[in-house]
Design a protein around this motif. Sequence first.
Motif: not given
Length: 446
Positions: A26-34, A48-53, A402-411
């Motif tokens: 999902g992370t790879l697909l949401l990274s696409l321009p389309a 990554l955050f959106t795909a995890t969510s 922040s970037s650190y916060g996104k990683v923590l919430i993703t985990i």
Amino acid sequence: MRRQLFFRMDPPKVLVIGFGAIILLGTLLLSLPASTVNGRGLTFLDALFTATSATCVTGLVVVDTGDIFTRFGEMVILSMIQIGGLGFMSFATLLAFILGKRISFKERLIIQESMNNATVEGIVRLVKRIFIFTAVVEITGGIILSLRFSQEMAAGKAIYFGFFHAVSNFNNAGFDLMGGFKGLTEYVEDPIVNLTMISLISLGGIGFIVMNELFEYRSTRRISLHSKIVMAVSGVLVFGGALLIFIMEFNNPSTLKPMSMTGKIFGAFYQAVTPRTAGSNTLNIPDLKQSTLFLIIFLMFIGASPGSTGGGIKTTTFAVLIGAVKSQIRGREDITFFGRRMNYSIISKAMTVSLIALFLVGSITMILTITEPGKDFLMIFFETVSAFSTVGLSMGLTPELSSYGKVLITITMFAGRIGPLTLAFAVTKKRKEDHYRYPAGKVMIG
């Protein structure tokens, strides 16, 4: 060979790796321009955050779903919601049915683990019914919402919106397409939207095991202890929560006060149901009183029921904990519900799940107070519990992380969806039974 190696692992490891693979795709697909309207795709961390969510059916978002994503991006999110809600092993089983392949005992154990089912017996039949239940509920909800949205949208858009929100809410994901991070606040007094969404959330959160027993009740005339506890606790939490929210927000000029009595009732009930890990909202969450926010945190932490699309420590865990306290106060050794005694293993598991959950939420909250300086503590605590319980309600902190916060919430979202106990089993060595017991010791408590 790879398939054999995959299914040779312990069920908890298979679940962790399986969900991780879906999130990565999902992370790879949401990274696409389309995937995005601007044609540049999301950054890796936001994707990554959106795909995890989406896969963990949470609903926390760093970018607004309705404003940022193209139809392709939205369909990627919706696909991950459906797979994440029902479990990737359920879809693997469906594929095996279609291809005419036999489901091995090992695969049945993995399905059992993913659904928190007590036994492997009848698990394949249950999976078949899950897809039937899901199709019936989502199609019915989609049609009702489509007809309602068609009063203010073009037919094609109304159908798309109707089915997107039906799938999202039945799977307790909470993603919406309304734009502007406003959720369903425009429909706070709308009876059709409220009743439909509440029904979808409740059916998704009560658990497929309970739904299956209710479906078979006409022939079996039997409801298991599990289903009785789930329905009893769910009813108390929803109606009790709605009453408290109604009382606390009744005179709040930013929420219920300006509304009609019908709107007040709908607003209170919806906000009592959605913390059961749904994540959609009809009231603006930051406008709620602190007492209401704390109540919602409590409801979120308990969450939905085992074998459902929701998260949290689960209603049955909460019931066992309350039963343990009640028994201790009364001086009784046994914990009983509806004339049945709880085994020690169930009590031990409930305590373990709760303590791991408390430790995880406490640790992440403490670290976020460091990575997100200047943010209100209640806001951080609210967001952490929402992530762990895969709820998706937000006080507005997530887009500002922040970037650190996104990683923590993703985990935290990942750990919450897999389940704290399953995750702990997955990262530890293979469990072995002790062939001896130590002498008993005494410790003073309290």
